[in-house]
Design a protein around this motif. Structure first.
Motif, PDB file in Angstrom:
ATOM      1  N   LEU A  39      -1.760 -12.392  -1.747  1.00  0.00           N
ATOM      2  CA  LEU A  39      -0.613 -11.557  -1.410  1.00  0.00           C
ATOM      3  C   LEU A  39      -0.205 -10.811  -2.666  1.00  0.00           C
ATOM      4  CD1 LEU A  39       1.238 -11.068   1.093  1.00  0.00           C
ATOM      5  CD2 LEU A  39       2.854 -12.669   0.031  1.00  0.00           C
ATOM      6  N   SER A  40      -0.211  -9.474  -2.593  1.00  0.00           N
ATOM      7  CA  SER A  40       0.103  -8.670  -3.770  1.00  0.00           C
ATOM      8  C   SER A  40       1.602  -8.701  -4.051  1.00  0.00           C
ATOM      9  CB  SER A  40      -0.342  -7.220  -3.553  1.00  0.00           C
ATOM     10  OG  SER A  40       0.525  -6.582  -2.634  1.00  0.00           O
ATOM     11  N   ALA A  41       1.995  -8.177  -5.214  1.00  0.00           N
ATOM     12  CA  ALA A  41       3.412  -8.130  -5.583  1.00  0.00           C
ATOM     13  C   ALA A  41       4.208  -7.273  -4.601  1.00  0.00           C
ATOM     14  CB  ALA A  41       3.552  -7.587  -7.003  1.00  0.00           C
ATOM     15  N   ALA A  42       3.513  -6.329  -3.930  1.00  0.00           N
ATOM     16  CA  ALA A  42       4.189  -5.468  -2.960  1.00  0.00           C
ATOM     17  C   ALA A  42       4.199  -6.066  -1.561  1.00  0.00           C
ATOM     18  CB  ALA A  42       3.509  -4.101  -2.932  1.00  0.00           C
ATOM     19  N   GLY A  43       3.653  -7.303  -1.441  1.00  0.00           N
ATOM     20  CA  GLY A  43       3.640  -7.962  -0.142  1.00  0.00           C
ATOM     21  C   GLY A  43       2.459  -7.595   0.722  1.00  0.00           C
ATOM     22  N   GLU A  44       1.447  -6.933   0.148  1.00  0.00           N
ATOM     23  CA  GLU A  44       0.257  -6.527   0.895  1.00  0.00           C
ATOM     24  C   GLU A  44      -0.765  -7.663   0.879  1.00  0.00           C
ATOM     25  OE1 GLU A  44      -3.332  -3.187   0.558  1.00  0.00           O
ATOM     26  OE2 GLU A  44      -1.730  -3.297  -0.949  1.00  0.00           O
ATOM     27  N   MET A  45      -1.404  -7.919   2.048  1.00  0.00           N
ATOM     28  CA  MET A  45      -2.424  -8.951   2.124  1.00  0.00           C
ATOM     29  C   MET A  45      -3.721  -8.434   1.497  1.00  0.00           C
ATOM     30  SD  MET A  45      -2.663 -12.098   3.100  1.00  0.00           S
ATOM     31  CE  MET A  45      -1.424 -12.373   4.382  1.00  0.00           C
ATOM     32  N   LEU A  46      -4.288  -9.196   0.581  1.00  0.00           N
ATOM     33  CA  LEU A  46      -5.517  -8.825  -0.115  1.00  0.00           C
ATOM     34  C   LEU A  46      -6.632  -9.775   0.306  1.00  0.00           C
ATOM     35  CD1 LEU A  46      -4.058  -8.371  -3.719  1.00  0.00           C
ATOM     36  CD2 LEU A  46      -4.393  -6.593  -1.977  1.00  0.00           C
ATOM     37  N   ILE A  47      -7.821  -9.218   0.545  1.00  0.00           N
ATOM     38  CA  ILE A  47      -8.953 -10.033   0.964  1.00  0.00           C
ATOM     39  C   ILE A  47     -10.184  -9.615   0.167  1.00  0.00           C
ATOM     40  CG2 ILE A  47     -10.464 -10.678   2.896  1.00  0.00           C
ATOM     41  CD1 ILE A  47      -8.110  -9.986   4.756  1.00  0.00           C
ATOM     42  N   GLY A  48     -10.915 -10.597  -0.331  1.00  0.00           N
ATOM     43  CA  GLY A  48     -12.160 -10.309  -1.034  1.00  0.00           C
ATOM     44  C   GLY A  48     -11.955 -10.066  -2.512  1.00  0.00           C
ATOM     45  N   GLN A  49     -12.608  -9.029  -3.039  1.00  0.00           N
ATOM     46  CA  GLN A  49     -12.603  -8.780  -4.480  1.00  0.00           C
ATOM     47  C   GLN A  49     -11.201  -8.492  -5.009  1.00  0.00           C
ATOM     48  OE1 GLN A  49     -15.462  -9.121  -6.428  1.00  0.00           O
ATOM     49  NE2 GLN A  49     -13.915  -9.097  -8.048  1.00  0.00           N
ATOM     50  N   ALA A  50     -10.400  -7.782  -4.243  1.00  0.00           N
ATOM     51  CA  ALA A  50      -9.041  -7.478  -4.690  1.00  0.00           C
ATOM     52  C   ALA A  50      -8.238  -8.764  -4.883  1.00  0.00           C
ATOM     53  CB  ALA A  50      -8.342  -6.569  -3.683  1.00  0.00           C
ATOM     54  N   ALA A  51      -8.403  -9.729  -3.983  1.00  0.00           N
ATOM     55  CA  ALA A  51      -7.705 -11.008  -4.115  1.00  0.00           C
ATOM     56  C   ALA A  51      -8.242 -11.798  -5.297  1.00  0.00           C
ATOM     57  CB  ALA A  51      -7.848 -11.819  -2.826  1.00  0.00           C
ATOM     58  N   ARG A  52      -9.566 -11.759  -5.494  1.00  0.00           N
ATOM     59  CA  ARG A  52     -10.150 -12.476  -6.627  1.00  0.00           C
ATOM     60  C   ARG A  52      -9.661 -11.894  -7.947  1.00  0.00           C
ATOM     61  NH1 ARG A  52     -14.216 -12.756 -10.315  1.00  0.00           N
ATOM     62  NH2 ARG A  52     -15.267 -14.791 -10.531  1.00  0.00           N
ATOM     63  N   ASN A  53      -9.591 -10.556  -8.015  1.00  0.00           N
ATOM     64  CA  ASN A  53      -9.104  -9.916  -9.239  1.00  0.00           C
ATOM     65  C   ASN A  53      -7.665 -10.327  -9.532  1.00  0.00           C
ATOM     66  OD1 ASN A  53     -11.554  -8.621  -9.415  1.00  0.00           O
ATOM     67  ND2 ASN A  53     -10.809  -6.685  -8.570  1.00  0.00           N
ATOM     68  N   GLN A  54      -6.869 -10.485  -8.485  1.00  0.00           N
ATOM     69  CA  GLN A  54      -5.468 -10.840  -8.661  1.00  0.00           C
ATOM     70  C   GLN A  54      -5.293 -12.274  -9.151  1.00  0.00           C
ATOM     71  OE1 GLN A  54      -1.880 -10.175  -5.737  1.00  0.00           O
ATOM     72  NE2 GLN A  54      -2.746 -12.180  -5.261  1.00  0.00           N
ATOM     73  N   TYR A  55      -6.276 -13.128  -8.861  1.00  0.00           N
ATOM     74  CA  TYR A  55      -6.133 -14.552  -9.174  1.00  0.00           C
ATOM     75  C   TYR A  55      -5.800 -14.784 -10.644  1.00  0.00           C
ATOM     76  CZ  TYR A  55      -7.246 -19.468  -9.812  1.00  0.00           C
ATOM     77  OH  TYR A  55      -7.177 -20.805 -10.150  1.00  0.00           O
TER      78      TYR A  55
END
Length: 582
Positions: A39-55
């Motif tokens: 879940l991004s800081a803006a409340g957007e659901m992230l799946i895949g590489q974007a979520a991994r990058n955020q980790y």
């Protein structure tokens, strides 16, 4: 259209058959979708590489390795909501479904999904539920070892055979023995551990990194810093699977008090293997269990298939080869083997029986020569394989060597093609001198020899003196071309000039290297130490050392790891006291 999905702990893939060819659909330029949801800081659901990058920056708002929780009553939190494991898995499956629909130009509604063979009924049912939540009709839950066997069959082998499938995934491990006859794949035995995988190797490296961090900075990193180190440790594992040495380096690691620091840690493959040895050896229990349960002996196994990215770790392949006495196949990408197999099953359910995988592998083994053992005897020409036959291309591998004596200022690096344990019986394809080595190195110079082989058959060998950075390379064109009799005769002549002390037979004596005489990475260093210490041994120690060396040869011929370890310990005791006198 039916799609095949490998729902993995670390990464997931989706495969289809197009024009008779198995195709793993690319997602953002990669065939693999990280099995991460955030879940991004803006409340957007992230799946895949974007979520991994955020980790690395928002670990508390990122879910990884959810597969380990499938079939449990656990829940995970994202933002102000909680989710069951199958709901998180459904998000990953829906992303794969959508990407497949985009690539195929039509909506996809049916799928084959793979699971570890050791998954229980609750875990399988949770996987089915995840598929339904993603809008997929799950036509088949397919065991991962069966999928892998189907993938290798699609790579070109169709005769009846007994196959051992060793699947070391991100979060689960299992080993199975299957018998393949035509289109029939019969699972004869399976055993594994749903809580053993690449994540656990990452955790061991992280433990070492955190201890080193504590030594360097006097405190542990904060939560975000630890997340960044965890990701860096995963990359370190990958680097050490193909390189003899690697570094972890991170800038701006936050501490608990808000300060930031720089952290770096070097590691060689020997240290990596020491850290992971106990965990990797745990897999032997499962290998021996399935051998007993299936009623088969090592000689009955026709092929060994490797599945999962962690099987690229050289120690894993060496462990299996010692146990079974056969080199595993590597002609199918271990990261994608299960996805390919799911694609095969999906195509068959759709009525297609024409699927194929196109692979590029090295048909030959390339390596170098050094001090070591040949036929159980000391020899200056032991062949050390670096890139083995069957390795997928492009490939990059490396090993660490040491100069034979302190003060040595030059070394001649010879590159051979072949599989004989005696380098002189292989084909010499190139050689080069590395000069001006540091003569002040107390224990001799540590030299890293890297080899890189590309799809065009160009082999590049680079030798690097580790502590000075001095390096020298040679590029060998057309290294994959078939060697003619004229080339063989020329190679024999060159070798005869280099090694005039031994007359070699002209006969074709290129049998496989046996387990008893396989290359042991520490042998060159061990022999060099023995040579340096002999003049400092008294008669009793010298006699004991020769006796132990003979016992070491016997233990290796018998593949007796316990006796080998005990004998090496005795040799080390003698050398330790001798080295105190040098």
């Amino acid at each position: 259209m039916i799609i095949g999905i490998d729902l993995g702990t670390t990464n997931s893939e989706v495969c289809v058959v197009r024009d008779g060819k198995l195709d793993v659909i690319s997602i953002d330029g990669s065939p693999m979708l990280p099995s991460c949801v955030g879940l991004s800081a803006a409340g957007e659901m992230l799946i895949g590489q974007a979520a991994r990058n955020q980790y690395a920056w928002r670990p508390e708002q990122t879910i990884r390795s959810i597969k380990r929780k499938m079939g449990t009553e656990d829940v995970v939190a994202l933002g102000d909501k909680t989710y069951r494991p199958q709901e998180i898995s459904a998000m990953i499956l829906r992303e794969l479904k959508n990407r497949a629909s985009q690539a195929l130009g039509r909506d996809v509604t049916q799928a084959v999904i793979t699971v570890p063979a050791y998954f229980n009924d609750a875990q399988r049912q949770a996987t089915r539920e995840a598929g339904a939540l993603a809008g997929l009709e799950v036509l088949r839950i397919l065991n991962e070892p069966t999928a892998a066997a189907l993938a290798y069959e699609a790579a070109g082998v169709s005769k009846r055979r007994n196959v051992l499938v060793y699947d070391f995934g991100g979060g689960t491990f299992d080993v199975s023995i299957v018998t393949m006859t035509g289109d029939v794949v019969e699972v004869r035995a399976t055993h594994g551990d749903n809580h053993l995988g690449g994540d656990d190797i990452d955790a061991l490296l992280l433990e070492r990194a955190l201890a080193t961090f504590q030594e360097q900075h006097g405190q542990r990193p904060g939560t975000i810093g630890e997340s960044r180190l965890r990701m860096a440790c995963e990359q370190l594992k990958k680097d050490l699977s193909s390189q003899a040495m690697a570094s972890l380096s991170e800038v701006g690691i936050p501490l608990e008090n808000g300060d930031t620091v720089t952290f770096s840690m070097d590691m060689n493959r020997s240290e990596f293997e020491d850290i992971t040895q106990a965990l990797i050896r745990r897999t032997l229990t499962s290998i021996r269990h399935v051998m007993t349960e299936s009623g088969l002996h090592a000689g009955d196994i026709d092929e060994i298939l490797l599945v999962g990215g962690s099987t690229r770790i050289p120690a894993i392949e060496e462990l299996i080869e010692r146990e079974i006495g056969k080199r595993p196949r590597r002609d199918v990408n271990p990261d994608l083997a299960v996805a390919y197999g799911a694609g095969v099953m999906a195509a068959r359910l759709a009525g297609s029986n024409d699927q194929r995988i196109l692979v590029d592998i090295s048909p030959y083994t390339f390596g170098t020569s050094c001090l070591g053992f040949v036929d159980g005897e000391h020899c200056q020409h032991q062949f050390v394989p670096i890139i083995k036959s069957g390795t997928p291309l492009p490939a990059r591998r490396g090993k660490v060597f040491y100069t034979a004596i302190p003060g040595q200022t030059a070394v001649n690096v010879r590159i051979f093609q072949g599989d004989n344990q005696d380098a002189r019986r292989n084909v010499l394809v190139g050689d080069f001198m590395v000069e001006d080595l540091d003569e002040g190195a107390d224990q001799g110079s540590e030299i890293l020899l890297n080899m890189a082989l590309d799809l065009d058959g160009i082999l590049t060998a680079t030798a690097i003196e580790q502590h000075t950075g001095l390096n020298k390379s040679v590029v060998i064109e057309d290294s994959l071309k078939k060697v003619s009799e004229a080339d063989l005769e020329q190679s024999r002549s060159r070798i005869a000039e280099m090694f005039p002390d031994v007359e070699l037979a002209d006969g074709d004596d290129d049998g496989d290297v046996s387990d008893a005489d396989e290359v042991h990475p520490g042998d060159a260093d061990l022999l060099a130490r023995i040579d340096r210490c002999r003049e400092h041994l008294d008669a009793v120690d010298a006699e004991d050392l020769d006796r132990l060396l003979e016992k070491l040869r016997e233990a290796r011929r018998a593949s007796n790891e316990t006796a080998e370890a005990q004998t090496l310990e005795g040799i080390e005791d003698i050398l330790f006291f001798a080295e105190q006198r040098t």
